[in-house]
Write a protein that holds these residues in place. Structure first.
Motif, mmCIF file in Angstrom:
data_model
loop_
_atom_site.group_PDB
_atom_site.id
_atom_site.type_symbol
_atom_site.label_atom_id
_atom_site.label_comp_id
_atom_site.label_asym_id
_atom_site.label_seq_id
_atom_site.Cartn_x
_atom_site.Cartn_y
_atom_site.Cartn_z
ATOM 1 N N THR A 141 0.507 7.973 4.590
ATOM 2 C CA THR A 141 0.849 7.564 5.962
ATOM 3 C C THR A 141 -0.346 7.030 6.733
ATOM 4 N N THR A 142 -1.538 7.039 6.128
ATOM 5 C CA THR A 142 -2.765 6.693 6.836
ATOM 6 C C THR A 142 -3.541 5.624 6.073
ATOM 7 N N ALA A 178 -4.936 2.933 -2.197
ATOM 8 C CA ALA A 178 -3.910 1.936 -2.499
ATOM 9 C C ALA A 178 -4.508 0.629 -3.008
ATOM 10 N N THR A 179 -5.670 0.239 -2.497
ATOM 11 C CA THR A 179 -6.302 -1.011 -2.946
ATOM 12 C C THR A 179 -7.726 -0.735 -3.420
ATOM 13 N N ARG A 228 -5.560 9.488 -1.488
ATOM 14 C CA ARG A 228 -4.220 9.039 -1.070
ATOM 15 C C ARG A 228 -4.192 8.254 0.238
ATOM 16 N N TYR A 229 -5.252 7.513 0.522
ATOM 17 C CA TYR A 229 -5.219 6.624 1.683
ATOM 18 C C TYR A 229 -4.703 5.258 1.257
ATOM 19 N N SER A 230 -4.179 4.509 2.232
ATOM 20 C CA SER A 230 -3.465 3.275 1.905
ATOM 21 C C SER A 230 -3.984 2.060 2.688
ATOM 22 N N PRO A 231 -5.241 1.671 2.425
ATOM 23 C CA PRO A 231 -5.720 0.442 3.059
ATOM 24 C C PRO A 231 -5.061 -0.784 2.435
ATOM 25 N N PRO A 252 0.779 -1.239 0.000
ATOM 26 C CA PRO A 252 0.000 0.000 0.000
ATOM 27 C C PRO A 252 0.815 1.295 0.000
ATOM 28 N N ASP A 253 2.145 1.228 0.059
ATOM 29 C CA ASP A 253 2.947 2.450 0.049
ATOM 30 C C ASP A 253 2.623 3.272 -1.205
#
Length: 727
Positions: free
Chosen positions: A360-361, A410-411, A381-384, A312-313
């Motif tokens: 970062t979240t 991210a996903t 720009r969230y990274s679940p 997820p980065d």
């Protein structure tokens, strides 16, 4: 042994996959690079029978190789010892020869790859460096030369489609959110206000706003309204009671899961940020900590082509995402690498004078307050991780989203997990795997929803990816929406979805299928556009009670792929059964038909297609008529003589090879279908805007059937009208 075996070849390695299932052959092309179609070079049996041996397929996840062997044979033992994983029985054949009646299927080896071939084909392989390893099994000898009934290859390869001479997309331009900062909503006098200039110790009045959205939600009363002033809010928000969350009129509000990153230093041809300690779980499946499956079509990530898909980065330079690579040596312009061992973050794009941000979240918004409303807000720009389900999750009933943009997750972008949800003018774009996820999303209404450019991390098309995928839901309505331009399927219904309506919508330019209806029931599809989907316009797979009226299909692979396979709803513990519904469920048999196809415009499929009308039963049990598939009042166009077959039509137990018809006249005379239908060869039947040409328009009233009242009500058109294609 008269069931055809489909063989696909990897042009890069020469290895092959052999399968009795045409849909698996198709998926092998899009997911694993087995793009060369070798047809059906030999036959076996799809069911056990006296004297036949089980043929197991084994898979080596390290070398990306398949081998098919007799169960319990020395070849089976040898393969297991070499690290091959047993995927179980795939078909049945003979372990020994029968004089004069069988031919050997040999296993050839080259550079650690296996390939099955007849002895005749094997001579050519040996000349190119392949070596005979052993006889794998025996099948019926090839018949003497004659003119057999043609056996169509059920599923074509899926190269990018060529330009379609009949024009460009019929994209629904009205779908999607207003631009962030454009929406305007009235605010009640007792609203709580949030501002980037506020303080969480303030009262929350318009003149004394709080600083964070979470604080605003905390002090708002049940049923109250939180108004957010323009700005970027870098927080993870939870709504735990009924509330309305909205932007201040005409001000742009972004929930942002990234953080600005500075302090870059040059490092050779890259730039480095030291001390980057943000870490995300990169479990590739819906189970945290579980390894990815190595079974084809259940494997989320292709470790050879896009190994970082589930990581997820995320890094953005001036708002544009960089692609994550797996080593520093691969870093170049437009990419980044995170060395978790040293906490060093490398980018290949010069950050000088630019804004660099990194996610970062994990979660943006968890909506746990029933009947809440979120409107006029942007999320980005969230990274679940995959198992987090989505950046935005709707976890209670009656929630409404309006003019919401969800970008660069991210996903997955959005998940609907409860009933009576309304999505109005919502845009989901740039999701790494899937735009919109849904389960138990009963009575969902989606109006002017745009899901586009999703699966940009290139997860495998199956088991999940693309614009939207819904399962175990009842009563889905999609209106004036667009599920287009996704890497994967546009909209995918799977695992017992019941009672859906799709109308006035666009399913185009997807690398998979525009609309995929799988092991579900009761669907109406009308007044919609299916253009330039690389696989199929619509695929109906083991889905019953389907009505397809007044749609326009142009430039797809197979326009309509209507198929039955061996799956049936006979096991109450099958993971595809909706656990909320009493079992057995007579309305959800997972069988094909009836399927009614009327008043559609079906034109100019790509060179990947081999038919315009494609109806097959891979279980070879029912004819198209027995499955209740009927066609009438449709108009067909082929600008050239390709594809050769207008129709493929199942003959069930009568003959495992379906009928193939090169003309509409032959299709009519043999099957009794399309009494009113028309065919045009060598001319376009729609213009550049996908409207009927004058020649076709002039016969519209005599070709089209009168729109029945139930379909008219479902798609919002006048009962009795006679129209071809979309309105």
């Amino acid at each position: 042994m008269d069931d055809p075996l489909y063989q696909r070849l990897s042009p890069s390695t020469g290895a092959s996959l052999v399968t009795p299932w045409a849909d698996e052959a198709k998926a092998a092309s899009s997911q694993y690079g087995y793009t060369t179609d070798l047809g059906t070079p030999f036959k076996a049996s799809s069911s056990a029978s006296s004297g036949l041996s089980a043929i197991h397929r084994l898979w080596n996840p390290t070398t990306i190789d398949f081998t098919d062997v007799v169960a319990g044979s020395s070849a089976f033992t040898k393969a297991r010892s070499a690290g091959y994983v047993d995927q179980g029985v795939r078909y049945y054949a003979l372990a020994n020869a029968v004089s004069g009646r069988t031919q050997p299927i040999n296993s050839y080896v080259k550079s650690g790859k296996h390939r099955l071939a007849t002895a005749t084909t094997g001579k050519t392989l040996e000349a190119s460096g392949w070596k005979l390893d052993a006889v794998a099994f025996y099948v019926p000898a090839a018949p003497a030369a004659s003119t057999p009934a043609p056996t169509p290859t059920p599923v074509p390869t899926t190269p990018a489609p060529p330009a379609v001479s009949e024009g460009t997309t019929a994209s629904n331009g009205s779908a999607g959110s207003l631009a962030v900062g454009s929406a305007s909503y009235p605010a009640p006098s007792n609203a709580i206000y949030v501002s980037t200039n506020g303080n969480d110790g303030n009262s929350g009045s318009v003149s004394s706003p709080v600083r964070t959205i979470n604080r605003g939600l905390a002090i708002a009363p049940t049923g109250g309204t939180v108004v957010v002033r323009g700005g970027v809010y870098r927080e993870s928000v939870t709504i735990s009671k009924q509330v309305t969350l909205q932007n201040y009129s005409k001000e742009a509000v972004w929930l942002d899961g990234s953080t600005p990153v500075s302090g870059w230093v040059a490092d050779g041809t890259t730039w480095r940020k030291d001390g980057w300690t943000t870490r995300f779980d990169h479990s590739p499946t819906y189970t945290q900590g579980a390894k990815d499956s190595t079974v084809p079509y259940w494997q989320f990530v292709n470790p050879n082509t896009y190994p970082m898909a589930a990581h997820p980065d995320q890094v953005f330079v001036n708002g544009s995402p960089l692609q994550q690579v797996k080593s520093k040596s691969l870093v170049k312009d437009g990419t980044f690498y995170l060395d978790e061992g040293t906490s060093k973050l490398y980018i290949g794009s010069n950050p000088s004078g630019k804004t660099v941000e990194a996610s970062t979240t994990v979660k943006a918004l968890s909506i746990r307050g029933a009947n809440s409303v979120v409107r006029g807000i942007g999320v980005r720009r969230y990274s679940p991780s995959v198992f987090h389900i989505a950046s935005v999750t709707i976890e209670q009933p009656g929630v409404q989203l309006e003019n919401v943009v969800i970008a660069d997750s991210a996903t997955t972008g959005l998940s609907v997990q409860r009933e009576k949800v309304k999505l109005n003018q919502v845009t989901v774009t740039g999701s790494g795997m899937l735009g919109i996820h849904g389960r138990f999303a009963d009575n969902l209404t989606m109006t002017k929803v745009l899901s586009t450019k999703n699966n940009d991390e290139h997860f495998n098309l199956a088991p999940v990816s693309g614009g939207a995928k819904f399962g175990a839901s009842r009563g889905i309505t999609v209106v004036n929406s667009s599920f287009s331009g996704n890497y994967g399927h546009g909209f995918w219904e799977d695992v017992s979805v019941y009672n859906s309506v799709f109308r006035q919508s666009d399913f185009s330019d997807n690398t998979g299928t525009g609309l995929f209806l799988e092991i579900s029931a009761k669907v109406v599809v009308g007044d919609s556009t299916f253009a330039r989907n690389q696989e199929f316009g619509i695929k109906v797979n083991n889905t019953s009670n389907v009505k397809i009226w007044n749609n326009t299909f142009v430039g797809n692979g197979r326009p309509l792929n209507i198929v039955q396979d061996t799956r049936r709803n006979t096991n109450r513990y099958d993971q595809a059964v909706d656990p909320r519904i009493s079992w057995p469920d007579p309305e959800m048999p997972w069988t094909l038909g009836p399927v009614t196809v009327r008043n559609n415009v079906i034109a100019n499929p790509t060179t990947a297609a081999n038919c315009l009308v494609c109806v097959e039963d891979y279980s070879a049990t029912k004819t198209a008529e027995q499955m209740g598939v009927t066609f009438n009042g449709n108009v067909y166009g082929r600008a050239t003589s390709k594809p050769t077959w207008l129709a493929i039509w199942s003959r069930g137990k009568v003959n495992p090879n379906p009928y193939v018809f090169t003309t509409l006249a032959a299709f009519k005379s043999t099957t009794g279908q399309e009494a009113r239908g028309r065919e045009y060869v060598g001319t376009n039947i729609v213009d550049g805007n996908l409207k009927l040409t004058s020649a076709v328009k002039s016969v519209e009233a005599s070709v089209a059937e009168a729109l029945p009242s139930d379909v008219a009500t479902a798609i919002g058109r006048t009962a009795g009208s006679r129209t071809l294609g979309r309105w």
